[in-house]
Design a protein around this motif. Structure first.
Motif, PDB file in Angstrom:
ATOM      1  N   HIS A 179       0.840  -0.697   0.148  1.00 46.47           N
ATOM      2  CA  HIS A 179       0.069  -0.029   0.571  1.00 46.47           C
ATOM      3  C   HIS A 179       0.308   1.294   0.089  1.00 46.47           C
ATOM      4  O   HIS A 179       1.735   2.110   0.740  1.00 46.47           O
ATOM      5  N   ALA A 275      -2.355  -0.458  -3.912  1.00 48.21           N
ATOM      6  CA  ALA A 275      -1.446  -0.860  -3.512  1.00 48.21           C
ATOM      7  C   ALA A 275      -0.764  -1.496  -4.398  1.00 48.21           C
ATOM      8  O   ALA A 275      -1.154  -2.593  -5.948  1.00 48.21           O
ATOM      9  N   TYR A 294     -11.462   2.126   1.175  1.00 47.32           N
ATOM     10  CA  TYR A 294     -10.962   1.104   2.166  1.00 47.32           C
ATOM     11  C   TYR A 294     -10.437   1.666   3.771  1.00 47.32           C
ATOM     12  O   TYR A 294     -11.149   3.123   3.863  1.00 47.32           O
TER      13      TYR A 294
END
Length: 358
Positions: A179, A275, A294
């Motif tokens: 990430h 990511a 996220y």
């Protein structure tokens, strides 16, 4: 303050904290014992799980190590977009004979409880990803004897890190696996990250605190390059992913040098945040449609990734890797640190003798 950082290791080599079971105590201990700085990853663990890993690591080495925490994320995901993505993943759930995860399983990764563990049981170093802790938190850790580092992906983020009172900044280039540690997740900026050498040079002219350079570093000569650009140390993740002590799945380790995987790509497919991973079927099929959500998407796909790993199917796994993955070496972690240190010394000698890194 640079001496406070460099005093934690004999070699300017930091093992990146890789969440998901990769950065286990035996890996961190092996790196620290060899003269680098090992790190545990608190991400996706419980507070008690983190405490037990710290206890285990202390039983393996008396040398300095670090712990990395994920910052809590703001609520800005579009629930409708997450629902649409869940429908798109229905076929994956059928294929792997599992259910999709609950996207509303939590946003803060147990941050407060894990921070309490670090304050009650101080560790030599603590780093933070996905944002900046409060100045009060950084000061509390400093009083406890913990050196603090925060990831930044731009000079502006690095300046904010310094302003908050962190002891050092981790400059993460776009080449990095896993990430991106951007402080704000802005979809319009996907793919616009800076390369590591340019980033380190710009941050060096922006802040006065020490810099740890991260992103695609696999050889000692690259460590020499980032040190010459102004970093005090280099952080390597993918390089340690393939080591014997790494907790990564064997399928993941093997994929790093498998000629089937020719490139990496930044994707939101597995977690909803950019990511970098090896391009496989799941990434190709779902990456273009994954929303900026996220950790909702992370929770949603967790059972799929677990089922794919159990089936030893790399096409459904999140194969995080930096751009230098083909240069991975399957070695004991301590031996890798020694080789990297020797390569660094050779590169420095070459630079001193010839004025370049040939």
């Amino acid at each position: 303050m640079s001496s406070a950082l460099t005093g934690l290791f004999r070699h300017p080599i930091v093992q990146a904290p890789m969440a998901g079971g990769v950065s286990v105590p035996r890996l961190a201990a092996a790196v620290s014992e060899a003269g680098g700085l090992g790190f545990l990853a608190a991400g996706y663990k419980t507070a008690d799980g983190l405490y037990q890993e710290i206890k285990q690591l202390r039983g393996l080495t008396g040398l300095p190590f670090g712990v990395n925490l994920f910052m809590p994320q703001p609520e800005y995901a579009d629930p409708a977009a997450v629902e649409v993505y869940a429908h798109q993943l229905a076929g994956e759930a059928t294929w792997y004979e599992t259910e999709l995860g609950d996207p509303d399983s939590g946003r803060d990764d147990g941050y407060d409880a894990k921070l309490a563990v670090l304050l009650d049981n101080p560790v030599p170093a603590a780093s933070f990803h996905f944002g900046i802790p409060s100045s009060e938190t950084l000061e509390s850790l400093r009083r406890a004897g913990t050196l603090t580092l925060v990831t930044a992906t731009t000079p502006e983020e690095a300046l904010a890190v310094q302003y908050a009172g962190a002891d050092a900044v981790i400059a993460q280039g776009v080449e990095a696996g896993g990430h991106q540690g951007t402080h704000r997740d802005l979809p319009e900026q996907d793919g616009s990250g800076l390369g590591l050498l340019s980033l380190v040079a710009q941050i060096r002219e922006t802040v006065t605190i020490p810099i740890v350079a991260a992103g695609g570093i696999m050889r000692g000569s690259q460590i020499a390059a980032v040190l010459a650009a102004g970093a005090s140390a280099a952080q390597l993740g993918t390089a340690f992913l393939a080591t014997h002590e790494s907790g990564a799945h064997d399928v993941h380790k093997q994929a790093l040098t498998n000629p089937l995987y020719v490139r990496t790509e930044l994707t939101r497919a597995f977690s909803g945040r950019p990511a970098r991973g090896l391009v496989n079927r799941f990434l190709r099929e779902h990456g273009p449609y994954a929303p900026a959500a996220y950790p909702e998407v992370h929770h949603l796909t967790a059972p799929l990734r677990k089922a794919a790993a159990k089936a030893k199917d790399p096409q459904g796994m999140a194969l995080w890797a930096g751009q230098g993955h083909r240069m991975a070496r399957e070695l004991p972690a301590g031996q890798l640190v020694e080789i990297l240190a020797a390569e660094l010394d050779a590169a420095r000698t070459a630079l001193s003798d010839t004025g370049d890194l040939r």
